[in-house]
Each structure stands twice: as C-alpha cells, then as structure tokens.
Motif scaffolding. Structure first.
Motif, PDB file in Angstrom:
ATOM      1  N   ASP A  69      23.324   0.441  -2.071  1.00 20.85           N
ATOM      2  CA  ASP A  69      22.990  -0.579  -3.063  1.00 20.85           C
ATOM      3  C   ASP A  69      21.915  -1.539  -2.567  1.00 20.85           C
ATOM      4  OD1 ASP A  69      24.806   0.494  -4.801  1.00 20.85           O
ATOM      5  OD2 ASP A  69      26.402  -0.942  -4.350  1.00 20.85           O
ATOM      6  N   GLN A  70      21.257  -1.199  -1.463  1.00 26.14           N
ATOM      7  CA  GLN A  70      20.194  -2.042  -0.926  1.00 26.14           C
ATOM      8  C   GLN A  70      18.850  -1.329  -1.012  1.00 26.14           C
ATOM      9  OE1 GLN A  70      21.403  -3.020   3.143  1.00 26.14           O
ATOM     10  NE2 GLN A  70      21.939  -5.077   2.458  1.00 26.14           N
ATOM     11  N   VAL A  71      17.799  -2.111  -1.208  1.00 25.51           N
ATOM     12  CA  VAL A  71      16.454  -1.560  -1.127  1.00 25.51           C
ATOM     13  C   VAL A  71      15.582  -2.542  -0.350  1.00 25.51           C
ATOM     14  CG1 VAL A  71      15.701  -2.555  -3.333  1.00 25.51           C
ATOM     15  CG2 VAL A  71      14.492  -0.593  -2.388  1.00 25.51           C
ATOM     16  N   ALA A  72      14.817  -2.002   0.584  1.00 25.51           N
ATOM     17  CA  ALA A  72      13.866  -2.812   1.342  1.00 25.51           C
ATOM     18  C   ALA A  72      12.483  -2.632   0.731  1.00 25.51           C
ATOM     19  CB  ALA A  72      13.856  -2.391   2.811  1.00 25.51           C
ATOM     20  N   ILE A  73      11.763  -3.745   0.603  1.00 26.19           N
ATOM     21  CA  ILE A  73      10.373  -3.726   0.136  1.00 26.19           C
ATOM     22  C   ILE A  73       9.525  -4.313   1.254  1.00 26.19           C
ATOM     23  CG2 ILE A  73       8.756  -4.416  -1.671  1.00 26.19           C
ATOM     24  CD1 ILE A  73      11.214  -5.144  -3.390  1.00 26.19           C
ATOM     25  N   LEU A  74       8.593  -3.523   1.758  1.00 25.52           N
ATOM     26  CA  LEU A  74       7.769  -3.966   2.882  1.00 25.52           C
ATOM     27  C   LEU A  74       6.294  -3.781   2.558  1.00 25.52           C
ATOM     28  CD1 LEU A  74       8.228  -3.525   6.639  1.00 25.52           C
ATOM     29  CD2 LEU A  74       6.191  -2.491   5.615  1.00 25.52           C
ATOM     30  N   VAL A  75       5.511  -4.805   2.869  1.00 25.98           N
ATOM     31  CA  VAL A  75       4.060  -4.738   2.718  1.00 25.98           C
ATOM     32  C   VAL A  75       3.439  -4.765   4.109  1.00 25.98           C
ATOM     33  CG1 VAL A  75       1.998  -5.821   1.763  1.00 25.98           C
ATOM     34  CG2 VAL A  75       4.170  -5.960   0.518  1.00 25.98           C
ATOM     35  N   LEU A  76       2.668  -3.740   4.421  1.00 24.03           N
ATOM     36  CA  LEU A  76       1.913  -3.715   5.668  1.00 24.03           C
ATOM     37  C   LEU A  76       0.440  -3.833   5.295  1.00 24.03           C
ATOM     38  CD1 LEU A  76       2.382  -3.535   8.702  1.00 24.03           C
ATOM     39  CD2 LEU A  76       1.954  -1.083   8.568  1.00 24.03           C
ATOM     40  N   ARG A  77      -0.197  -4.873   5.807  1.00 18.96           N
ATOM     41  CA  ARG A  77      -1.564  -5.188   5.384  1.00 18.96           C
ATOM     42  C   ARG A  77      -2.596  -4.738   6.412  1.00 18.96           C
ATOM     43  NH1 ARG A  77      -1.635  -7.975   0.832  1.00 18.96           N
ATOM     44  NH2 ARG A  77       0.287  -9.017   0.169  1.00 18.96           N
ATOM     45  N   CYS A  78      -3.764  -4.344   5.886  1.00 17.93           N
ATOM     46  CA  CYS A  78      -4.894  -3.946   6.724  1.00 17.93           C
ATOM     47  C   CYS A  78      -6.177  -4.356   6.006  1.00 17.93           C
ATOM     48  CB  CYS A  78      -4.862  -2.447   7.012  1.00 17.93           C
ATOM     49  SG  CYS A  78      -4.916  -1.411   5.530  1.00 17.93           S
ATOM     50  N   GLU A  79      -7.314  -3.982   6.574  1.00 15.16           N
ATOM     51  CA  GLU A  79      -8.588  -4.410   5.998  1.00 15.16           C
ATOM     52  C   GLU A  79      -9.103  -3.474   4.909  1.00 15.16           C
ATOM     53  OE1 GLU A  79     -11.594  -5.570   8.909  1.00 15.16           O
ATOM     54  OE2 GLU A  79     -10.022  -5.640  10.434  1.00 15.16           O
ATOM     55  N   THR A  80      -8.897  -2.167   5.075  1.00 12.57           N
ATOM     56  CA  THR A  80      -9.528  -1.202   4.168  1.00 12.57           C
ATOM     57  C   THR A  80      -8.546  -0.142   3.681  1.00 12.57           C
ATOM     58  OG1 THR A  80     -10.168   0.309   5.957  1.00 12.57           O
ATOM     59  CG2 THR A  80     -11.717  -1.465   5.403  1.00 12.57           C
ATOM     60  N   ASP A  81      -8.892   0.471   2.557  1.00 10.55           N
ATOM     61  CA  ASP A  81      -8.090   1.560   2.001  1.00 10.55           C
ATOM     62  C   ASP A  81      -8.086   2.768   2.929  1.00 10.55           C
ATOM     63  OD1 ASP A  81      -6.611   2.789  -0.253  1.00 10.55           O
ATOM     64  OD2 ASP A  81      -8.364   4.087  -0.374  1.00 10.55           O
ATOM     65  N   PHE A  82      -9.163   2.938   3.690  1.00  8.72           N
ATOM     66  CA  PHE A  82      -9.248   4.052   4.639  1.00  8.72           C
ATOM     67  C   PHE A  82      -8.098   3.987   5.644  1.00  8.72           C
ATOM     68  CE2 PHE A  82     -10.728   5.676   8.767  1.00  8.72           C
ATOM     69  CZ  PHE A  82     -11.016   6.989   8.426  1.00  8.72           C
ATOM     70  N   VAL A  83      -7.837   2.808   6.187  1.00 11.71           N
ATOM     71  CA  VAL A  83      -6.746   2.649   7.148  1.00 11.71           C
ATOM     72  C   VAL A  83      -5.393   2.718   6.450  1.00 11.71           C
ATOM     73  CG1 VAL A  83      -5.643   1.025   8.754  1.00 11.71           C
ATOM     74  CG2 VAL A  83      -8.107   1.412   8.857  1.00 11.71           C
ATOM     75  N   ALA A  84      -5.306   2.214   5.221  1.00 12.01           N
ATOM     76  CA  ALA A  84      -4.047   2.263   4.472  1.00 12.01           C
ATOM     77  C   ALA A  84      -3.572   3.698   4.274  1.00 12.01           C
ATOM     78  CB  ALA A  84      -4.206   1.570   3.125  1.00 12.01           C
ATOM     79  N   LYS A  85      -4.506   4.661   4.326  1.00 12.41           N
ATOM     80  CA  LYS A  85      -4.159   6.076   4.163  1.00 12.41           C
ATOM     81  C   LYS A  85      -4.020   6.796   5.503  1.00 12.41           C
ATOM     82  CE  LYS A  85      -6.504   6.417  -0.310  1.00 12.41           C
ATOM     83  NZ  LYS A  85      -7.672   6.973  -1.041  1.00 12.41           N
ATOM     84  N   ASN A  86      -4.195   6.069   6.601  1.00  8.54           N
ATOM     85  CA  ASN A  86      -4.101   6.663   7.932  1.00  8.54           C
ATOM     86  C   ASN A  86      -2.651   7.039   8.252  1.00  8.54           C
ATOM     87  OD1 ASN A  86      -3.451   6.000  10.990  1.00  8.54           O
ATOM     88  ND2 ASN A  86      -5.572   6.714  10.911  1.00  8.54           N
ATOM     89  N   ASP A  87      -2.438   8.218   8.803  1.00 12.36           N
ATOM     90  CA  ASP A  87      -1.082   8.706   9.075  1.00 12.36           C
ATOM     91  C   ASP A  87      -0.315   7.791  10.028  1.00 12.36           C
ATOM     92  OD1 ASP A  87      -1.424  10.867   7.410  1.00 12.36           O
ATOM     93  OD2 ASP A  87      -1.935  12.280   9.011  1.00 12.36           O
ATOM     94  N   ASP A  88      -0.989   7.289  11.061  1.00 16.14           N
ATOM     95  CA  ASP A  88      -0.313   6.403  12.016  1.00 16.14           C
ATOM     96  C   ASP A  88       0.096   5.093  11.350  1.00 16.14           C
ATOM     97  OD1 ASP A  88      -0.583   8.230  14.091  1.00 16.14           O
ATOM     98  OD2 ASP A  88      -2.506   7.414  14.750  1.00 16.14           O
ATOM     99  N   PHE A  89      -0.772   4.564  10.504  1.00 17.80           N
ATOM    100  CA  PHE A  89      -0.475   3.326   9.777  1.00 17.80           C
ATOM    101  C   PHE A  89       0.720   3.538   8.850  1.00 17.80           C
ATOM    102  CE2 PHE A  89      -1.069   0.384   6.220  1.00 17.80           C
ATOM    103  CZ  PHE A  89      -1.306  -0.819   6.878  1.00 17.80           C
ATOM    104  N   ILE A  90       0.722   4.654   8.136  1.00 17.33           N
ATOM    105  CA  ILE A  90       1.819   4.969   7.215  1.00 17.33           C
ATOM    106  C   ILE A  90       3.135   5.125   7.977  1.00 17.33           C
ATOM    107  CG2 ILE A  90       2.706   6.715   5.610  1.00 17.33           C
ATOM    108  CD1 ILE A  90      -0.245   7.240   4.824  1.00 17.33           C
ATOM    109  N   LYS A  91       3.067   5.757   9.148  1.00 16.86           N
ATOM    110  CA  LYS A  91       4.284   5.951   9.948  1.00 16.86           C
ATOM    111  C   LYS A  91       4.872   4.612  10.391  1.00 16.86           C
ATOM    112  CE  LYS A  91       6.198   8.356  13.957  1.00 16.86           C
ATOM    113  NZ  LYS A  91       7.002   7.179  14.381  1.00 16.86           N
ATOM    114  N   VAL A  92       4.018   3.703  10.855  1.00 13.17           N
ATOM    115  CA  VAL A  92       4.515   2.390  11.278  1.00 13.17           C
ATOM    116  C   VAL A  92       5.131   1.652  10.091  1.00 13.17           C
ATOM    117  CG1 VAL A  92       3.834   0.107  12.115  1.00 13.17           C
ATOM    118  CG2 VAL A  92       2.970   2.152  13.251  1.00 13.17           C
TER     119      VAL A  92
END
Length: 256
Positions: A69-92
């Motif tokens: 019954d719980q949901v976590a919402i997390l925002v991880l911020r970066c500078e560009t969409d290129f990094v937002a799609k990076n596998d390492d960034f997504i994993k973290v």
C-alpha cells in the motif's frame, strides 16, 4: 608497495564506476592499497561534484515504485536529457527509490550524495536528488508519463483502475488544487489583481459580479474536482467520483 594488476584495476573500476585511468592513478597514489584508493576516489568524486554544483539542473527522471500500500516517488535531477537516459543514471535512480521503501526517506537522502558523486565524476554533469516522498493508502493509482510527468492518487472507495484514470487526468490537466477549499488567500488576491484590470471599464454595479465570474472560471481550470474528466468531458471529476461512490484522500503530482 603492492603489485597493481589489471584485475585489481578492473575490480576497482567495477566497484566505483570511475574510469580505468582514474582507478590506476588512485592505486598508484595509495601504494596499491585498494581501500585507500577508494578513499582517494571518493574525495575526487566529491570535489568534482562540488565544482559542478552550481550548474542548472534542467532535466532528470522521475521513478515510482509500489510496495503493498506504499508508493515511493523519486526525482533524480541532471542537466540534460542525454544523461537522464543514461543507463547508470537510471540505475542509481531506481536503486535510490528501492532504498527509500526499505530504509526510509531521511536515510536515503543521506546516502544519495555518496552514490551520485562517482557518477558526476564519470559523466561530467551536475546531478542531485530532487523531490522524494512516500504515499500510503488503498486503492491507489499511479501514472508515470515517460519519467517526466507523474501523478499518484490515493482513493477513499472506488478501484485502483479509477485511481489510475484520475492520475492520468492529473498529468494531462495539471490541477493546482483538489477543491475550492484549497485556494488560499495569496492565490485569490493575485488572481484578483489581474482580473480587476480587465473589469475596470465596466459599470460599477456590475464589476463585482463580472469579477466573480472571471475568478470562478479561472480557478475551475485549476481545481481537480471541477475539471472535466479527460476520458469523458461530459462529466467533472467530482461527478465521476460520485458515480463510483468514491473520493480522493490525497494526490501528488510531480513534473520535470
């Protein structure tokens, strides 16, 4: 000095995520001591992150994770969409979200920087943990649009499918208030200041009524219960809830 082998360098790289050359240099500086090399790399990562800390974080990724019954919402911020799609960034981002459900928000925040620093050093962009929250209740609906626009709705009555439909509606219509009761004095006064100019040339005995109509129309567009449901514009969200003998306990909407 311990022998620095290719295998040791590779193991250090796999563990820290930084480049082969940086790992080799850290091992040389530590006399081949792996633990000291880790400390050196951690200091270098922190220094690299601090140098980039003032860069604008204009992009990022929103992760949602449900557990019971719980949901976590997390925002991880970066500078560009290129990094937002990076596998390492997504994993973290995913690892931090899982961590929040396991150990809680505060401990996750404490651990976040140590997980991000090596990634900042490796990729070369500023990164930071943004909003992090945990909602609880049932039934619950989650709608995550491409990791950029997320809504979570917790219902009183109704079904998870209905909650998800309303969450989808929220991502599309972007309400600021659940009901009129949530419109605070500051928001009302700011809106009045704008619309009073538009009725300045109206007859004095009509100004108040015209102003009230403009304010009602304006706030209707931003009030969830009064918005027309995107999947059936003939009904408002309030009518949809009544038809399903349901109500909204709480909701959260996050965008990048």
């Amino acid at each position: 000095m311990s022998t620095i082998t290719t295998e040791i360098i590779k193991e250090l790289r796999d563990e820290t995520g930084v480049s082969i050359m940086q790992c080799k240099k850290a091992l040389e500086d530590s006399g081949g001591d792996v633990e000291k090399a880790k400390v050196i790399l951690a200091k270098q990562s922190r220094a690299a992150a601090e140098k980039k800390a003032d860069r604008n974080l204009g992009d990022g990724l929103i992760i949602t994770r449900q557990k019971g019954d719980q949901v976590a919402i997390l925002v991880l911020r970066c500078e560009t969409d290129f990094v937002a799609k990076n596998d390492d960034f997504i994993k973290v981002a995913n690892d931090l979200t899982d961590m929040a459900l396991e150990i809680g928000i505060e401990k996750t925040k404490e651990a976040a920087q140590g997980m991000l620093d090596p990634l900042v050093q490796k990729i070369g962009e500023n990164m930071a943990l943004g909003e992090l929250s945990i909602l609880e209740g049932s039934p619950m609906g989650i709608y995550n649009h491409n990791g950029k626009n997320v809504a979570v709705v917790v219902m009183m009555g109704g079904t998870a499918d209905l909650a998800r439909d309303i969450a989808m509606h929220i991502t599309a219509m972007k309400p600021r208030f659940l009901s009129k009761d949530e419109i605070n004095e500051v928001d009302m006064e700011n809106a009045k200041a704008v619309f009073e100019e538009s009725v300045a040339d109206k007859p004095d005995d009509m100004k108040a009524k015209i102003l009230e109509g403009k304010l009602n129309t304006y706030f209707k567009d931003f009030t969830l219960l009064e918005q027309n449901f995107v999947k059936n514009p003939d009904k408002t969200i309030e009518q949809l809830l009544k038809d399903n003998d349901a109500g909204i306990a709480l909701y959260e909407h996050v965008m990048i």
